[in-house]
Design a protein around this motif. Sequence first.
Motif, PDB file in Angstrom:
ATOM      1  N   LEU A 114      -9.796  -2.804  -5.879  1.00 22.94           N
ATOM      2  CA  LEU A 114      -8.496  -1.955  -5.478  1.00 22.94           C
ATOM      3  C   LEU A 114      -8.715  -0.663  -5.105  1.00 22.94           C
ATOM      4  O   LEU A 114      -9.920  -0.111  -5.698  1.00 22.94           O
ATOM      5  CB  LEU A 114      -7.569  -2.218  -6.623  1.00 22.94           C
ATOM      6  CG  LEU A 114      -7.445  -3.715  -7.161  1.00 22.94           C
ATOM      7  CD1 LEU A 114      -6.341  -3.320  -8.314  1.00 22.94           C
ATOM      8  CD2 LEU A 114      -6.951  -4.732  -6.103  1.00 22.94           C
ATOM      9  N   ALA A 136      -2.366   0.748  -9.787  1.00 20.60           N
ATOM     10  CA  ALA A 136      -3.631   0.057  -9.485  1.00 20.60           C
ATOM     11  C   ALA A 136      -4.383  -0.331 -10.472  1.00 20.60           C
ATOM     12  O   ALA A 136      -4.897  -1.244 -10.643  1.00 20.60           O
ATOM     13  CB  ALA A 136      -4.438   0.883  -8.328  1.00 20.60           C
ATOM     14  N   VAL A 147     -11.289  -0.924  -9.928  1.00 20.75           N
ATOM     15  CA  VAL A 147     -10.603   0.154  -9.065  1.00 20.75           C
ATOM     16  C   VAL A 147     -11.300   1.348  -8.619  1.00 20.75           C
ATOM     17  O   VAL A 147     -12.224   1.890  -9.559  1.00 20.75           O
ATOM     18  CB  VAL A 147      -9.378   0.777  -9.999  1.00 20.75           C
ATOM     19  CG1 VAL A 147      -8.391   1.856  -8.998  1.00 20.75           C
ATOM     20  CG2 VAL A 147      -8.418  -0.262 -10.425  1.00 20.75           C
ATOM     21  N   VAL A 191      -3.377  -0.317  -2.912  1.00 22.48           N
ATOM     22  CA  VAL A 191      -2.215  -0.490  -3.669  1.00 22.48           C
ATOM     23  C   VAL A 191      -1.279   0.733  -3.605  1.00 22.48           C
ATOM     24  O   VAL A 191      -1.798   1.847  -3.556  1.00 22.48           O
ATOM     25  CB  VAL A 191      -2.623  -0.648  -5.023  1.00 22.48           C
ATOM     26  CG1 VAL A 191      -1.641  -0.568  -6.066  1.00 22.48           C
ATOM     27  CG2 VAL A 191      -3.718  -1.702  -5.476  1.00 22.48           C
TER      28      VAL A 191
END
Length: 229
Positions: A114, A136, A147, A191
């Motif tokens: 992400l 996120a 992430v 995101v």
Amino acid sequence: MLRLFRDLGLQQDCTLCDARSSGLLCQGCRADLPRADVPACARCAIGLPVPGVCGECLQDPPAFDEAIAAFRYGFPLDRIVQALKFSREIALAGLLAEALAVAVRAHAARVDALVALPLSRARLAERGFNQAALIAQGAGRALGLPVLDGALLKVRDTPPQSGLGRAARRKNVRGAFDCDRVLGIRQVALVDDVMTTGATLDAAAGALKRAGVERVSAWVVARAATPAG
């Protein structure tokens, strides 16, 4: 702390209606949240009469390859998003992240990592946090996905998009994002909290693809109705 409250059966005030609740929202307010449109455009998540891709995406495809939204942007969800962004009610990010993770699981979407839509340095200093990054991080934990902090930069501070039509929004964010390193990842989810026209996500996805990402999904808490213009 929120999990501890639930485990102990302690009550708190619902964020929206102030009723006593075991979570941030009471059951009634949870039921009132505007669920995402079904069917929706597979590319930008705008509501459609039948499944497929909307005319706008067919004519001018965005840089992101698909979009998933947990909700439509409307009352009372708009109050939650605004409370997070402008009233610093940080705990709401976890609630929104959980809802996004549920929507992603329902779509059986698969990505490698992400990336939160970044704020400019000036906007981050002013707000003190990036709501997209908080969402996120929560969604990443729920889905077991990393992430990539700092993978995408907003290199130009842009005026707010609110009040602008589609063309003006695209011009406003053109060249605003950069990815200054090769990520070495094939599929990434970008995101953010709310998608309106998708212009900002389009510009950010373009920067990720220029850095070598093959496929970009846009994962948003809410999809707004597209403004004219």
